[in-house]
Design an enzyme around this catalytic site. Structure first.
Site, PDB file in Angstrom:
ATOM      1  CD  GLU A  53      -1.916   3.171   3.869  1.00  0.00           C
ATOM      2  OE1 GLU A  53      -2.376   4.237   4.357  1.00  0.00           O
ATOM      3  OE2 GLU A  53      -2.271   1.974   4.341  1.00  0.00           O
ATOM      4  NE  ARG A  58      -2.756  -1.515  11.205  1.00  0.00           N
ATOM      5  CZ  ARG A  58      -3.670  -0.640  10.859  1.00  0.00           C
ATOM      6  NH1 ARG A  58      -4.841  -0.731  11.232  1.00  0.00           N
ATOM      7  NH2 ARG A  58      -3.225   0.392   9.979  1.00  0.00           N
ATOM      8  NE  ARG A 112      -3.167   4.210  13.894  1.00  0.00           N
ATOM      9  CZ  ARG A 112      -4.118   4.367  12.974  1.00  0.00           C
ATOM     10  NH1 ARG A 112      -4.564   3.428  12.285  1.00  0.00           N
ATOM     11  NH2 ARG A 112      -4.588   5.481  12.757  1.00  0.00           N
ATOM     12  CG  HIS A 113      -0.756   3.101   8.360  1.00  0.00           C
ATOM     13  ND1 HIS A 113      -1.021   4.064   9.347  1.00  0.00           N
ATOM     14  CD2 HIS A 113      -1.999   2.841   7.804  1.00  0.00           C
ATOM     15  CE1 HIS A 113      -2.648   4.272   9.308  1.00  0.00           C
ATOM     16  NE2 HIS A 113      -3.138   3.320   8.544  1.00  0.00           N
ATOM     17  CB  SER A 126     -11.656  -4.813   6.815  1.00  0.00           C
ATOM     18  OG  SER A 126     -11.474  -3.176   7.249  1.00  0.00           O
ATOM     19  CD  GLU A 134      -9.550  -1.383  10.239  1.00  0.00           C
ATOM     20  OE1 GLU A 134      -9.943  -0.034   9.929  1.00  0.00           O
ATOM     21  OE2 GLU A 134      -9.190  -1.876   9.279  1.00  0.00           O
ATOM     22  NE  ARG A 169      -3.797  -2.379   1.690  1.00  0.00           N
ATOM     23  CZ  ARG A 169      -5.063  -2.714   2.274  1.00  0.00           C
ATOM     24  NH1 ARG A 169      -5.614  -1.533   2.963  1.00  0.00           N
ATOM     25  NH2 ARG A 169      -5.499  -3.756   2.212  1.00  0.00           N
TER      26      ARG A 169
HETATM   27  P1  AMO Z   1      -8.177  -3.371   4.863  1.00  0.00           P
HETATM   28  O1  AMO Z   1      -7.795  -2.557   3.983  1.00  0.00           O
HETATM   29  O2  AMO Z   1      -8.869  -2.759   6.179  1.00  0.00           O
HETATM   30  O3  AMO Z   1      -9.290  -4.561   4.341  1.00  0.00           O
HETATM   31  O4  AMO Z   1      -7.101  -4.125   5.322  1.00  0.00           O
HETATM   32  C1  AMO Z   1      -7.186  -5.451   6.440  1.00  0.00           C
HETATM   33  C2  AMO Z   1      -6.306  -5.212   7.425  1.00  0.00           C
HETATM   34  O5  AMO Z   1      -5.111  -5.362   7.211  1.00  0.00           O
HETATM   35  C3  AMO Z   1      -4.122  -4.445   8.174  1.00  0.00           C
HETATM   36  N1  AMO Z   1      -3.519  -3.352   6.969  1.00  0.00           N
HETATM   37  C4  AMO Z   1      -2.376  -2.803   7.366  1.00  0.00           C
HETATM   38  N2  AMO Z   1      -1.571  -3.160   8.321  1.00  0.00           N
HETATM   39  C5  AMO Z   1      -0.350  -2.381   8.413  1.00  0.00           C
HETATM   40  N3  AMO Z   1      -0.164  -1.339   7.425  1.00  0.00           N
HETATM   41  C6  AMO Z   1      -0.880  -1.189   6.259  1.00  0.00           C
HETATM   42  N4  AMO Z   1      -0.804  -0.250   5.630  1.00  0.00           N
HETATM   43  C7  AMO Z   1      -2.161  -1.773   6.274  1.00  0.00           C
HETATM   44  N5  AMO Z   1      -3.349  -1.756   5.513  1.00  0.00           N
HETATM   45  C8  AMO Z   1      -4.083  -2.655   6.038  1.00  0.00           C
HETATM   46  C9  AMO Z   1      -5.152  -3.752   8.801  1.00  0.00           C
HETATM   47  C10 AMO Z   1      -6.440  -3.839   8.327  1.00  0.00           C
HETATM   48  O6  AMO Z   1      -7.662  -3.968   9.340  1.00  0.00           O
HETATM   49  N6  AMO Z   1      -9.877  -6.590   1.254  1.00  0.00           N
HETATM   50  C11 AMO Z   1     -10.053  -6.238   2.635  1.00  0.00           C
HETATM   51  C12 AMO Z   1     -10.446  -7.309   3.537  1.00  0.00           C
HETATM   52  C13 AMO Z   1     -11.422  -8.068   3.451  1.00  0.00           C
HETATM   53  O7  AMO Z   1     -12.703  -7.272   3.421  1.00  0.00           O
HETATM   54  O8  AMO Z   1     -11.541  -9.290   3.341  1.00  0.00           O
HETATM   55  C14 AMO Z   1      -9.030  -5.187   3.023  1.00  0.00           C
HETATM   56  O9  AMO Z   1      -7.982  -5.327   2.681  1.00  0.00           O
HETATM   57  O10 AMO Z   1      -5.066  -4.700  10.073  1.00  0.00           O
END
Ligand code: AMO
Ligand code: ATP
Length: 434
Positions: free
Chosen positions: A213, A408, A219-220, A360, A357, A211
């Site tokens: 970001e 996380r 936490r990212h 999702s 979080e 990602r």
């Molecule tokens: P989402 O985008 O909420 O959902 O991602 C799911 C979980 O992945 C973790 N996460 C991350 N952890 C660290 N750094 C990041 N940049 C990052 N991005 C996400 C989080 C988050 O809650 N396709 C949906 C899932 C689904 O519906 O099955 C999805 O990607 O803990």
């Protein structure tokens, strides 16, 4: 190495070959001690200067800290030794010398900042605390994998180089794929859905997500480990059950199998497996409770995404893991199904740790025409997703699933301040190597 004995297994009376790193040298004059460290612990090697061969003593006492050393000798009981035994050496070999100047002190006596630690993970993970984090991380992944197998899911591996994104267009890393634009995958979302329509029915994947970001937070990550689950003939409630089960299985495994690591991290007294069912709050209840805490400057209204401060206030209020269900459809992605009796409400859910979080998920839109309409509503061109939508014309069962952030989970379980402590070689805005 043939016949190598771990230091923890060396018993008085044994003839052993031990090999590891020169942790510490203590020269007391007539006698000197080399503390040798391996993955299981440490052992004292004694050099009685008058009694032993000069070359042997010279090699053993001249070795620089963190050099790799192999010692052949006899194990004797010695109450004054740190572990109650010591090795009286017959031979000592410096297998790989270390520079006397070290960028990081593996004995931990001199502390190091996180960037220095991340630049020198090899040396950093010679320390007990970081090593314990990654032993626990491995145990968490083992437990989660085993749990998914117990609930009849098949492990899959999906491509990380893809033609389209799913979780929002701005967070994609573009790459060039034989002259064409491609992307690093943000989520196995579409692929895992395609597989619930296959003969596998129920699948999971533990793999990297990418990602772009822009922000730099504790936490990212720009490359994270996603623990994904997807099941045919399941609704969002069943997906929440599995999600809760997987997280609990991870905590139970760590409580059962990582006592020593928890002690190293100072968590042995406070570590708790979540016993109670995770409460399931609706989005509406969540914003009401956040507003009632009075901790936000502005009151939240229906349709707002939950700000970080709001999540934290609610986390303190609830005090444990919990779900937020029934989100407004407009703030959930196109692949999440709306409730049949209220199209403004989605079946999407998040699972929260009090700090942030973790998950999702939701029930998915499995009806072809509604799915295509959802793409259009989100401003995505359904044609570029035809490889995906097409399969919804050939018998796609109702299904549900979730994505759990691996780092996380580790971070919140162990109370780590920064998510980078839960990844060996984190990728962030500043960090592309090592
Ligand atoms: P989402 O985008 O909420 O959902 O991602 C799911 C979980 O992945 C973790 N996460 C991350 N952890 C660290 N750094 C990041 N940049 C990052 N991005 C996400 C989080 C988050 O809650 N396709 C949906 C899932 C689904 O519906 O099955 C999805 O990607 O803990
Ligand atoms: P030795 O007769 O074994 O050489 P020592 O007491 O005469 O023993 P010193 O050089 O005076 O030898 O010892 C220095 C310190 O090291 C003393 O405080 C002693 O208690 C300690 N010591 C000696 N042998 C050991 C051992 N095998 N393990 C841990 N400490 C030891």
């Amino acid at each position: 190495m043939e016949n190598r004995t771990y230091t923890a297994d060396a018993e008085p009376g044994d003839d052993v070959t031990v090999a590891g790193w020169a942790h510490e040298l203590r020269d007391l004059g007539g006698i000197a001690f080399l503390i040798l460290r391996d993955k299981t612990g440490k052992i004292q090697v004694k050099f009685a200067k008058d009694e032993m061969d000069d070359d042997l003593v010279e090699t053993g006492t001249g070795v620089s800290r963190e050099s790799v050393v192999k010692v052949v000798g006899h194990v004797e009981e010695e109450p004054r030794a740190p572990t109650g035994v010591e090795v009286v050496p017959e031979s000592v070999e410096v297998v790989a010398p270390a520079d006397p100047e070290l960028p990081l002190d593996p004995s931990g006596k001199v502390g190091a900042e996180l960037p220095t630690r991340l630049d020198n993970r090899t040396l950093d993970l010679r320390r007990d605390e970081p090593k314990a984090v990654f032993e626990i991380r491995a145990e968490i992944l083992r437990a989660v994998r085993e749990y998914f197998r117990e609930v009849d899911a098949t492990e899959i591996n999906t491509p990380k180089i893809v033609a389209t994104g799913t979780e929002g267009g701005t967070e994609l890393f573009p790459i060039t794929y034989f002259g064409e634009e491609a992307f690093m995958n943000q989520s196995p979302q579409l692929f895992k859905q395609l597989m619930v329509g296959s003969g596998l029915e129920r699948v999971f994947e533990i793999g990297p997500i990418f990602r772009a970001e822009e922000h730099n937070t504790p936490r990212h990550l720009n490359e994270a480990t996603s623990i994904d689950f997807e099941s045919a003939f399941a609704d969002h409630r069943e997906a929440m059950d599995v999600c809760e089960g997987a997280v609990r299985a991870a905590y139970e495994a760590v409580a059962e199998n990582c006592a020593a690591e928890l002690e190293v991290l100072g968590l042995d007294d406070e570590f708790e497996v979540p016993e109670e069912a995770f409460p399931r709050l609706s989005y509406e209840e969540a914003i009401e409770r956040i507003n009632a805490t009075g901790e936000l400057d502005d009151q939240l209204v229906w349709g707002d995404d939950l700000p970080t401060e709001g999540e934290k206030a609610l986390g303190r209020d609830v005090g444990g893991h919990y779900f937020i269900t029934d989100w407004p459809s407009e703030i959930k992605p196109f692949y999440i199904k709306d409730h049949d009796d209220d199209s403004a409400l989605s079946t999407g859910f998040d699972m929260m740790h009090p700090r942030m979080e973790l998950v999702s998920g939701g029930q998915r839109e499995h009806r072809h025409d509604q799915l295509v309409a959802g793409f259009e509503q989100q401003g995505l061109d359904p044609e570029s997703f035809e490889y995906y939508t097409k399969m919804f014309r050939y018998g796609m069962p109702p299904h549900a699933g979730f994505g759990l952030g691996g780092e996380r989970l580790v971070m919140t379980m162990l109370g780590l301040d920064n998510i980078r402590e839960a990844v060996l070689f984190p990728r962030d805005r500043q960090r592309l190597s090592p």
